[in-house]
Write a protein that holds these residues in place. Structure first.
Motif, short mmCIF file in Angstrom:
data_model
loop_
_atom_site.label_atom_id
_atom_site.label_comp_id
_atom_site.label_asym_id
_atom_site.label_seq_id
_atom_site.Cartn_x
_atom_site.Cartn_y
_atom_site.Cartn_z
N ILE A 25 0.55 -1.59 -0.03
CA ILE A 25 0.09 -0.06 0.25
C ILE A 25 0.31 1.31 -0.02
N ASN A 26 1.70 1.24 0.74
CA ASN A 26 2.64 2.19 0.79
C ASN A 26 3.41 2.92 -0.82
N GLU A 27 3.72 1.40 -1.06
CA GLU A 27 3.96 2.17 -2.82
C GLU A 27 2.86 2.37 -3.85
N LYS A 28 2.10 2.04 -3.45
CA LYS A 28 1.21 2.59 -4.06
C LYS A 28 0.36 3.93 -3.55
N PHE A 29 0.93 4.15 -2.61
CA PHE A 29 0.37 5.95 -2.28
C PHE A 29 1.37 6.05 -1.90
N SER A 30 2.92 6.44 -2.53
CA SER A 30 4.07 7.31 -3.02
C SER A 30 3.84 7.80 -4.44
N PHE A 66 -9.22 13.10 -0.17
CA PHE A 66 -7.73 13.10 -0.67
C PHE A 66 -7.45 10.98 -0.50
N LEU A 67 -7.21 10.72 0.74
CA LEU A 67 -6.77 9.33 1.43
C LEU A 67 -8.51 8.41 0.58
N CYS A 68 -9.76 8.89 0.91
CA CYS A 68 -10.51 8.06 0.45
C CYS A 68 -10.33 8.05 -1.11
N ASP A 69 -10.44 9.16 -2.31
CA ASP A 69 -9.20 8.51 -3.22
C ASP A 69 -8.82 7.70 -3.18
N PHE A 70 -8.00 7.75 -2.90
CA PHE A 70 -6.79 7.10 -2.81
C PHE A 70 -7.26 5.69 -2.57
N ALA A 71 -8.05 5.38 -1.59
CA ALA A 71 -8.37 4.13 -1.23
C ALA A 71 -9.55 3.37 -2.08
N GLN A 72 -10.57 4.31 -2.69
CA GLN A 72 -11.55 3.79 -4.16
C GLN A 72 -10.39 3.25 -5.01
N LYS A 73 -9.33 4.37 -5.82
CA LYS A 73 -8.46 3.79 -6.50
C LYS A 73 -7.51 2.61 -6.26
N ILE A 91 -8.61 0.22 -3.93
CA ILE A 91 -9.57 -0.94 -3.33
C ILE A 91 -9.31 -2.09 -3.25
N THR A 92 -8.48 -3.11 -4.41
CA THR A 92 -8.41 -4.03 -3.86
C THR A 92 -7.83 -4.25 -3.04
N VAL A 93 -5.80 -3.99 -2.46
CA VAL A 93 -4.42 -3.68 -2.17
C VAL A 93 -5.96 -3.77 -0.46
N ILE A 94 -6.78 -2.78 -0.52
CA ILE A 94 -6.64 -1.51 0.73
C ILE A 94 -7.53 -2.55 1.35
N GLU A 95 -8.87 -3.71 0.30
CA GLU A 95 -9.68 -4.88 1.06
C GLU A 95 -9.15 -5.68 1.71
N ASP A 96 -8.00 -5.98 1.19
CA ASP A 96 -7.13 -7.25 1.05
C ASP A 96 -6.24 -7.23 2.26
N TYR A 97 -5.86 -6.00 2.95
CA TYR A 97 -5.03 -5.62 4.38
C TYR A 97 -6.41 -5.22 5.14
N VAL A 98 -7.40 -5.23 4.48
CA VAL A 98 -8.95 -5.13 6.44
C VAL A 98 -9.14 -6.68 6.19
N ARG A 99 -9.03 -7.58 5.02
CA ARG A 99 -9.41 -8.51 5.10
C ARG A 99 -8.23 -9.60 6.37
N THR A 100 -7.14 -9.57 6.32
CA THR A 100 -6.77 -10.14 6.74
C THR A 100 -6.23 -9.99 8.18
N TYR A 101 -6.42 -8.32 8.28
CA TYR A 101 -6.33 -7.63 9.53
C TYR A 101 -7.78 -8.81 10.28
N ASP A 102 -8.60 -8.80 10.05
CA ASP A 102 -10.17 -8.81 10.52
C ASP A 102 -9.85 -10.41 11.07
#
Length: 662
Positions: free
Chosen positions: A132-137, A255-262, A264-275
């Motif tokens: 996620i950090n790489e993509k956010f950069s 802006f952070l929501c805009d990034f998360a929407q763009k 969404i696959t890696v963010i969703e994967d992170y949240v699923r792993t955390y859950d």
């Protein structure tokens, strides 16, 4: 048997100090009694410098070269072998001591197994966060941004578990992004939310101006004209930026929501792993908060031994153990056995407890550092500098008992420095310490240690045992006079006669040593083999013995100080009486004679400033010593013999000058 050698020159006021101490497993305590200003704090700061890997020095005279060599069996002592008991007023290098709260406590609340388990569980999560950090950069158009830190700026909650604040905040962002459709300009995050907040400052200083349309918007002050022009363009081109210009957090959140929407696959994967691991992580946190490790043992030791109206606890224990980059936050609960409450902060706590309770608090913090060293294999040198000052007697003796426990630790050497002679004697007696010394400092700042005296009954074992020497006989006068006052009263013949030996009365000039022997022998038991046969004039013998003391190098002996004090006062009184007689002034004093004579002299000879200055010293330095309740003789031990010698010679010269005028 081990040898500890300390050699210092020009270290925090110590001119020179060179001493070797022999210690063993059964005799591992070194006690040094040192009057204030002698060497206690200087030696403590030297050890503290070495513990903190700093260089000792002389802060007063910087040109002096400081040298030091502290060795154990010939090898230089290492930083890790030293623990200096730290208090709030112990400072080095002009600053405060390091954060010893964290240094001392953290190792005792750590749980290595649980910490490793926590890290292992999080490894997949950390790997996904790196992606996620790489993509956010790329999204932010800068590699300087850390995605998790940006998320924490707007999504962190005060009531959430801080150990899990990053995954919890990312989950909040994920939920938010699913319901918030935001249209922003791509690639401007690093420009809008730069690391130094330059753009944010422009926005806050010029909000109204930015909302105006047109190219001629000129702010009051701009460091970067190009940045300002770009900011104006962002406001004009993007309705979301324009409508949220007054709310930076909402602006950043969009802006952070805009990034998360763009992404969404890696963010969703992170949240699923955390859950999937969240419940296991929370169980570890609960286990750590429940497991008191060695903290509980130290707290229990403190609460059982010492009496204070408060309880200390760690507020963020799991965070310290698991994040490893967090400072320890303590909580302070008030509890006097009747009611309980809570202090709002450490400042609130420290401002409302007494000085003795504050010292007890620092004692607790130091207990963690000391207890931690019990488990170390190498030798530790523990340095204590007068830590029981302001303690009540219960806590003072509780600390003595704690020292007795520390003495049993085979890998500890304890260096105890104090100017409290009562505490010094108590520790010596309770711990059966053999290495006991009294420190002496000469005019060249050279420190010498002498085997300690006066640790047993001073009257019986020192003064009476040596009464065949007139110096010791004279030293007994205040003590015997005390006994007579308590047993026969101040109107008794013996009390009045003994008063003539410490004050100038009508019969003082004709007093004899033999007469003094007779009075003292009638009050206290003196062995026949200790009897003194001497028929000399008392004043002649007093001056002779005082002169001998002035030529002596023994500046510690209590009897020397008593003889000087008595001689100083009698000579000062003789001088003042003769001077007042020259003015035909008679001062018949029944009590406080020296003080009353001084006030009369000060009134009649107000222009004699230097003489008045010397006589005032007589009042300050001798009165309490001669009238001292000799069961409590600490004040005169603290008094510098060098100062008494100087005052004696000064007063003696005053009297000689006065006699030469007649």
């Amino acid at each position: 048997m081990k040898e500890i050698s300390i050699k210092l020159t020009n270290a925090f006021g110590i001119g020179e100090f060179d001493h070797q101490f022999n210690i063993s497993e059964d005799d591992n305590v070194i006690m040094i009694y040192a009057p204030n200003g002698t060497m206690k704090t200087s030696l403590t700061k030297t050890f503290l410098c070495l513990e903190e890997k700093l260089k000792p020095q002389d802060f007063i005279v910087n040109s002096r070269k400081t040298t030091w060599a502290i060795t154990i069996d010939g090898e230089d002592i290492r930083s890790g072998q030293i623990y200096v008991y730290k208090s709030n007023d112990l400072r080095i290098s002009g600053g405060v001591i390091p954060n010893f709260i964290d240094d001392n406590i953290a190792p005792l609340i750590s749980s290595p197994k649980l910490y490793q388990k926590f890290i292992d569980l999080q490894k997949p999560l950390i790997q996904k966060l790196n992606i996620i950090n790489e993509k956010f950069s790329k999204y932010a158009n800068s590699k300087t941004f850390d995605f998790s830190k940006e998320v924490l700026k707007v999504y962190r909650k005060e009531d959430q578990e801080e150990v899990l604040d990053i995954p919890s905040s990312i989950c909040e962002l994920y939920k938010d992004s699913k319901f918030r459709k935001v249209i922003v300009i791509d690639g401007i995050y690093s420009d809008l939310f730069d690391i130094n907040d330059t753009t944010i400052k422009y926005i806050r200083d010029n909000t109204e101006l930015l909302l105006q349309k047109g190219r001629k918007r000129k702010p009051r002050r701009v460091d970067n004209k190009d940045r300002w022009i770009r900011l104006c363009e962002y406001v004009d081109q993007c309705e979301y930026i324009r409508s949220n210009i007054n709310d930076i957090d909402t602006l950043r959140k969009g802006f952070l929501c805009d990034f998360a929407q763009k992404e969404i696959t890696v963010i969703e994967d992170y949240v699923r792993t955390y859950d999937g691991i969240r419940s296991k992580l929370l169980n570890i946190i609960r286990e750590i908060n429940k497991d008191n490790w060695m903290w509980k043992e130290v707290i229990s030791t403190f609460n059982n031994r010492f009496n204070v109206p408060y309880k200390i606890k760690i507020v963020n224990k799991s965070e310290v153990v698991l994040k490893r980059d967090s400072f320890i936050h303590l909580g302070y609960d008030y509890d006097d056995g009747i009611e309980s409450s809570r202090y709002l902060s450490e400042d609130h706590f420290l401002n409302f407890i007494s000085s003795g309770e504050k010292r007890a608090y620092y004692l607790l913090l130091n207990l963690f550092g000391i207890e931690r060293r019990k488990n170390m294999q190498e030798m530790s040198v523990l340095v204590f500098d007068d830590i029981v000052e302001s303690f009540d007697y219960k806590n003072k003796y509780a600390f003595v008992e704690y020292l007795a426990d520390l003495k049993k630790e085979k890998n500890f050497v304890i260096i105890l420095l104090t100017h409290n002679f009562d505490f010094f004697r108590t520790v010596h007696s309770r711990l059966n310490v053999k290495n006991v010394f009294m420190a002496e400092r000469n005019k060249d700042r050279i420190i010498k240690l002498h085997p300690a005296s006066y640790l047993r009954d001073i009257i019986k074992n020192k003064l009476i045992a040596n009464i065949s020497d007139p110096k010791f006989l004279i030293s007994l006068v205040p003590f015997v006079r005390n006994i007579v006052e308590y047993t026969k009263g101040s109107e008794s013949e013996e009390y009045i006669k003994l008063t003539s030996y410490v004050h100038v009365k009508n019969d003082t000039d004709g007093l004899t040593v033999k007469g003094l022997i007779s009075i003292i022998s009638s009050i206290i038991h003196i062995s026949k083999k200790c009897r003194l046969e001497c028929d000399s004039n008392y004043l002649d013998k007093l001056v002779e013995k005082a002169d001998n003391v002035c030529n002596s190098t023994d500046d510690i002996a209590l009897e020397n100080k008593l003889v000087l004090s008595i001689a100083i006062r009698i000579l000062a009184e003789k001088f003042m009486i003769k001077e007042l007689n020259r003015k035909a002034v008679v001062c018949d004093c029944k009590d406080n004679q020296t003080f009353r004579l001084f006030k009369k002299y000060e009134e009649m000879y107000s222009d004699n400033h230097e003489i008045i200055k010397s006589l005032r010293k007589v009042i300050m330095m001798t009165s309490e010593n001669i009238h001292l309740n000799n069961f409590m003789f600490e004040p005169i031990i603290d008094l510098s013999c060098a100062h008494l010698k100087e005052l004696y010679l000064n007063v003696k010269s005053l009297l000689a000058s006065e006699l030469s005028l007649n």
